[in-house]
Design a protein around this motif. Structure first.
Motif, PDB file in Angstrom:
ATOM      1  N   ASP A  21      -5.477  -5.035   2.160  1.00  0.00           N
ATOM      2  CA  ASP A  21      -4.513  -4.978   3.266  1.00  0.00           C
ATOM      3  C   ASP A  21      -3.101  -4.763   2.717  1.00  0.00           C
ATOM      4  O   ASP A  21      -2.135  -5.334   3.195  1.00  0.00           O
ATOM      5  CB  ASP A  21      -4.595  -6.234   4.124  1.00  0.00           C
ATOM      6  CG  ASP A  21      -4.366  -7.505   3.337  1.00  0.00           C
ATOM      7  OD1 ASP A  21      -4.295  -7.432   2.098  1.00  0.00           O
ATOM      8  OD2 ASP A  21      -4.250  -8.567   3.972  1.00  0.00           O
ATOM      9  N   ASP A  23       0.373  -2.985   1.936  1.00  0.00           N
ATOM     10  CA  ASP A  23       1.316  -2.101   2.624  1.00  0.00           C
ATOM     11  C   ASP A  23       2.275  -1.566   1.586  1.00  0.00           C
ATOM     12  O   ASP A  23       3.097  -2.297   1.037  1.00  0.00           O
ATOM     13  CB  ASP A  23       2.097  -2.868   3.704  1.00  0.00           C
ATOM     14  CG  ASP A  23       1.230  -3.245   4.884  1.00  0.00           C
ATOM     15  OD1 ASP A  23       0.320  -2.463   5.200  1.00  0.00           O
ATOM     16  OD2 ASP A  23       1.458  -4.318   5.468  1.00  0.00           O
ATOM     17  N   ASN A  30      -5.215   3.169   3.139  1.00  0.00           N
ATOM     18  CA  ASN A  30      -6.477   3.446   3.822  1.00  0.00           C
ATOM     19  C   ASN A  30      -6.833   4.933   3.758  1.00  0.00           C
ATOM     20  O   ASN A  30      -8.002   5.301   3.558  1.00  0.00           O
ATOM     21  CB  ASN A  30      -6.425   2.988   5.277  1.00  0.00           C
ATOM     22  CG  ASN A  30      -6.354   1.490   5.401  1.00  0.00           C
ATOM     23  OD1 ASN A  30      -6.825   0.773   4.525  1.00  0.00           O
ATOM     24  ND2 ASN A  30      -5.754   1.011   6.479  1.00  0.00           N
TER      25      ASN A  30
END
Length: 84
Positions: A21, A23, A30
């Motif tokens: 996850d 960022d 992704n």
């Protein structure tokens, strides 16, 4: 790239897509993972199609034993003892 490299690309892509996850600014992790998986799948498909083409078995030619030509037996009915 061999089959192992393709499988590693798929695994790394799956990890980046589904198990992280993170960022990062300017990088969609992704999407990078999805691209890795697609490239890995294309590599696996290419590898298997090339490997399947290489496995064509060609029957060997008539073997020649000791460098001599094969002997042909002439059966005229009299040389085998039954055609007296």
């Amino acid at each position: 790239m061999g089959l192992g490299g393709c499988i590693i690309l798929i695994a790394v892509g799956a990890i980046l897509t589904f198990a992280t996850d993170w960022d990062m600014q300017g990088v969609n992790v992704n999407l990078v993972g999805l691209i890795f998986m697609i490239v890995g799948l294309i590599g696996v498909a290419t590898f298997t199609s090339i490997y399947r083409r290489r496995r064509v078995v060609v029957p060997p030619a008539t073997p020649v034993v000791d460098g001599q030509a094969p002997h042909h037996h002439h059966r005229d009915g009299y040389s085998d003892g039954y055609g007296v």
